[in-house]
Write a protein that holds these residues in place. Structure first.
Motif, PDB file in Angstrom:
ATOM      1  N   LEU A  52       0.861  -1.178   0.000  1.00  0.00           N
ATOM      2  CA  LEU A  52       0.000   0.000   0.000  1.00  0.00           C
ATOM      3  C   LEU A  52       0.893   1.222   0.000  1.00  0.00           C
ATOM      4  CD1 LEU A  52      -2.786   1.392   0.353  1.00  0.00           C
ATOM      5  CD2 LEU A  52      -2.382   1.243   2.797  1.00  0.00           C
ATOM      6  N   LYS A  53       0.614   2.169  -0.888  1.00  0.00           N
ATOM      7  CA  LYS A  53       1.439   3.369  -1.010  1.00  0.00           C
ATOM      8  C   LYS A  53       0.720   4.642  -0.567  1.00  0.00           C
ATOM      9  CE  LYS A  53       5.213   1.786  -2.938  1.00  0.00           C
ATOM     10  NZ  LYS A  53       6.526   2.035  -2.438  1.00  0.00           N
ATOM     11  N   LYS A  54      -0.565   4.774  -0.922  1.00  0.00           N
ATOM     12  CA  LYS A  54      -1.252   6.042  -0.666  1.00  0.00           C
ATOM     13  C   LYS A  54      -2.739   5.820  -0.465  1.00  0.00           C
ATOM     14  CE  LYS A  54      -1.119  10.774  -2.219  1.00  0.00           C
ATOM     15  NZ  LYS A  54      -0.660  11.357  -0.997  1.00  0.00           N
ATOM     16  N   ILE A  55      -3.330   6.658   0.381  1.00  0.00           N
ATOM     17  CA  ILE A  55      -4.770   6.650   0.632  1.00  0.00           C
ATOM     18  C   ILE A  55      -5.297   8.042   0.315  1.00  0.00           C
ATOM     19  CG2 ILE A  55      -6.580   6.330   2.355  1.00  0.00           C
ATOM     20  CD1 ILE A  55      -4.431   4.717   3.986  1.00  0.00           C
ATOM     21  N   ASN A  56      -6.273   8.134  -0.578  1.00  0.00           N
ATOM     22  CA  ASN A  56      -6.947   9.396  -0.922  1.00  0.00           C
ATOM     23  C   ASN A  56      -8.443   9.163  -0.828  1.00  0.00           C
ATOM     24  OD1 ASN A  56      -4.566  10.716  -1.546  1.00  0.00           O
ATOM     25  ND2 ASN A  56      -4.660  10.211  -3.704  1.00  0.00           N
ATOM     26  N   VAL A  57      -9.048   9.566   0.276  1.00  0.00           N
ATOM     27  CA  VAL A  57     -10.478   9.335   0.494  1.00  0.00           C
ATOM     28  C   VAL A  57     -11.119  10.621   0.995  1.00  0.00           C
ATOM     29  CG1 VAL A  57     -12.180   8.017   1.803  1.00  0.00           C
ATOM     30  CG2 VAL A  57     -10.105   6.892   1.008  1.00  0.00           C
ATOM     31  N   ASP A  58     -12.208  11.035   0.342  1.00  0.00           N
ATOM     32  CA  ASP A  58     -13.009  12.167   0.811  1.00  0.00           C
ATOM     33  C   ASP A  58     -14.074  11.634   1.750  1.00  0.00           C
ATOM     34  OD1 ASP A  58     -11.634  13.991  -0.756  1.00  0.00           O
ATOM     35  OD2 ASP A  58     -13.027  13.815  -2.435  1.00  0.00           O
ATOM     36  N   VAL A  59     -14.379  12.404   2.788  1.00  0.00           N
ATOM     37  CA  VAL A  59     -15.387  12.022   3.765  1.00  0.00           C
ATOM     38  C   VAL A  59     -16.527  13.039   3.683  1.00  0.00           C
ATOM     39  CG1 VAL A  59     -15.865  11.557   6.186  1.00  0.00           C
ATOM     40  CG2 VAL A  59     -13.611  11.038   5.241  1.00  0.00           C
ATOM     41  N   MET A  60     -17.732  12.507   3.446  1.00  0.00           N
ATOM     42  CA  MET A  60     -18.913  13.356   3.302  1.00  0.00           C
ATOM     43  C   MET A  60     -19.910  13.033   4.400  1.00  0.00           C
ATOM     44  SD  MET A  60     -18.359  14.559  -0.002  1.00  0.00           S
ATOM     45  CE  MET A  60     -19.780  14.698  -1.012  1.00  0.00           C
ATOM     46  N   VAL A  61     -20.497  14.076   4.971  1.00  0.00           N
ATOM     47  CA  VAL A  61     -21.567  13.939   5.953  1.00  0.00           C
ATOM     48  C   VAL A  61     -22.725  14.796   5.474  1.00  0.00           C
ATOM     49  CG1 VAL A  61     -22.284  14.371   8.330  1.00  0.00           C
ATOM     50  CG2 VAL A  61     -20.008  13.470   7.867  1.00  0.00           C
ATOM     51  N   GLU A  62     -23.898  14.178   5.372  1.00  0.00           N
ATOM     52  CA  GLU A  62     -25.102  14.861   4.902  1.00  0.00           C
ATOM     53  C   GLU A  62     -24.861  15.544   3.560  1.00  0.00           C
ATOM     54  OE1 GLU A  62     -26.386  17.436   8.084  1.00  0.00           O
ATOM     55  OE2 GLU A  62     -26.543  15.766   9.482  1.00  0.00           O
ATOM     56  N   GLY A  63     -24.112  14.887   2.672  1.00  0.00           N
ATOM     57  CA  GLY A  63     -23.860  15.397   1.333  1.00  0.00           C
ATOM     58  C   GLY A  63     -22.798  16.469   1.238  1.00  0.00           C
ATOM     59  N   LYS A  64     -22.174  16.846   2.344  1.00  0.00           N
ATOM     60  CA  LYS A  64     -21.149  17.883   2.330  1.00  0.00           C
ATOM     61  C   LYS A  64     -19.788  17.273   2.657  1.00  0.00           C
ATOM     62  CE  LYS A  64     -24.191  21.529   3.973  1.00  0.00           C
ATOM     63  NZ  LYS A  64     -24.422  22.500   5.042  1.00  0.00           N
ATOM     64  N   ILE A  99     -16.614  17.089   4.446  1.00  0.00           N
ATOM     65  CA  ILE A  99     -16.129  17.685   5.692  1.00  0.00           C
ATOM     66  C   ILE A  99     -14.638  17.449   5.898  1.00  0.00           C
ATOM     67  CG2 ILE A  99     -18.364  17.514   6.851  1.00  0.00           C
ATOM     68  CD1 ILE A  99     -17.051  15.120   8.440  1.00  0.00           C
ATOM     69  N   GLY A 100     -14.062  16.570   5.089  1.00  0.00           N
ATOM     70  CA  GLY A 100     -12.638  16.319   5.255  1.00  0.00           C
ATOM     71  C   GLY A 100     -12.154  15.304   4.254  1.00  0.00           C
ATOM     72  N   GLU A 101     -10.867  15.054   4.339  1.00  0.00           N
ATOM     73  CA  GLU A 101     -10.277  14.054   3.462  1.00  0.00           C
ATOM     74  C   GLU A 101      -9.146  13.352   4.191  1.00  0.00           C
ATOM     75  OE1 GLU A 101      -7.490  17.036   0.872  1.00  0.00           O
ATOM     76  OE2 GLU A 101      -9.499  16.610   0.152  1.00  0.00           O
ATOM     77  N   ILE A 102      -8.920  12.134   3.763  1.00  0.00           N
ATOM     78  CA  ILE A 102      -7.828  11.334   4.309  1.00  0.00           C
ATOM     79  C   ILE A 102      -6.798  11.216   3.198  1.00  0.00           C
ATOM     80  CG2 ILE A 102      -7.169   9.103   5.261  1.00  0.00           C
ATOM     81  CD1 ILE A 102     -10.204   8.817   6.019  1.00  0.00           C
ATOM     82  N   ASN A 103      -5.656  11.823   3.399  1.00  0.00           N
ATOM     83  CA  ASN A 103      -4.549  11.752   2.445  1.00  0.00           C
ATOM     84  C   ASN A 103      -3.329  11.289   3.210  1.00  0.00           C
ATOM     85  OD1 ASN A 103      -5.736  12.589   0.003  1.00  0.00           O
ATOM     86  ND2 ASN A 103      -5.699  14.702   0.704  1.00  0.00           N
TER      87      ASN A 103
END
Length: 148
Positions: free
Chosen positions: A60-72, A74-78
């Motif tokens: 595993l080299k990289k994680i790029n995940v957006d986190v959405m709450v109620e359609g908005k 709110i953050g990202e995991i990089n």
């Protein structure tokens, strides 16, 4: 004659390499925990679980995940990591994330954190893996209801 032998050897070597037949599958995110809150920023830890169905190890080299709450968003995991993924087994990746609670609504976020309110969370993005230097991109698209 030597050239033909060399070509035949490399052809057999390339054909005998069993690369990954399937991308690792994303299973779930658990153990979501707010570690601290400073102003409008919340710091969270979680565990992401995957399954590697292949007979080969990967990295595993990289994680790029957006986190959405109620359609908005709110953050990202990089995260850039270098984690060995075992063959034909489940594996866990610890995640660290920072979120802007103002995107969801500051009061709603405080009530959620203090009152244990359930929140619908959508994770979307990808992870990057390598197998003998060749990149593999695994998509993430996961919904969950989380009690924070």
């Amino acid at each position: 004659m030597t050239r033909i032998t060399l070509i035949a050897f490399f052809s057999l070597l390339i054909m005998s390499c069993n690369g990954p037949k399937e991308a690792p599958e994303f299973k779930q995110i658990t153990n979501i925990e707010v570690t601290k809150v400073m102003g409008r920023t919340a710091y969270l830890n979680a565990d992401a679980y995957f399954y590697n169905p292949n007979k080969v190890r990967m990295t595993l080299k990289k994680i790029n995940v957006d986190v959405m709450v109620e359609g908005k968003k709110i953050g990202e995991i990089n995260q850039s990591v270098k984690t060995k993924i075992p063959a034909m087994s489940d594996f866990k990746i610890p995640l660290d994330a920072t979120f802007d609670m103002g995107e969801v609504g500051f009061l709603n976020s405080i009530i959620s954190i203090l009152g244990g309110k359930k929140v619908k969370v959508h994770y979307t993005g990808h992870i990057k893996l390598t197998y003998h230097g060749f990149p593999i991109r695994v998509p993430i698209d996961y919904d969950d209801e989380v009690r924070i």
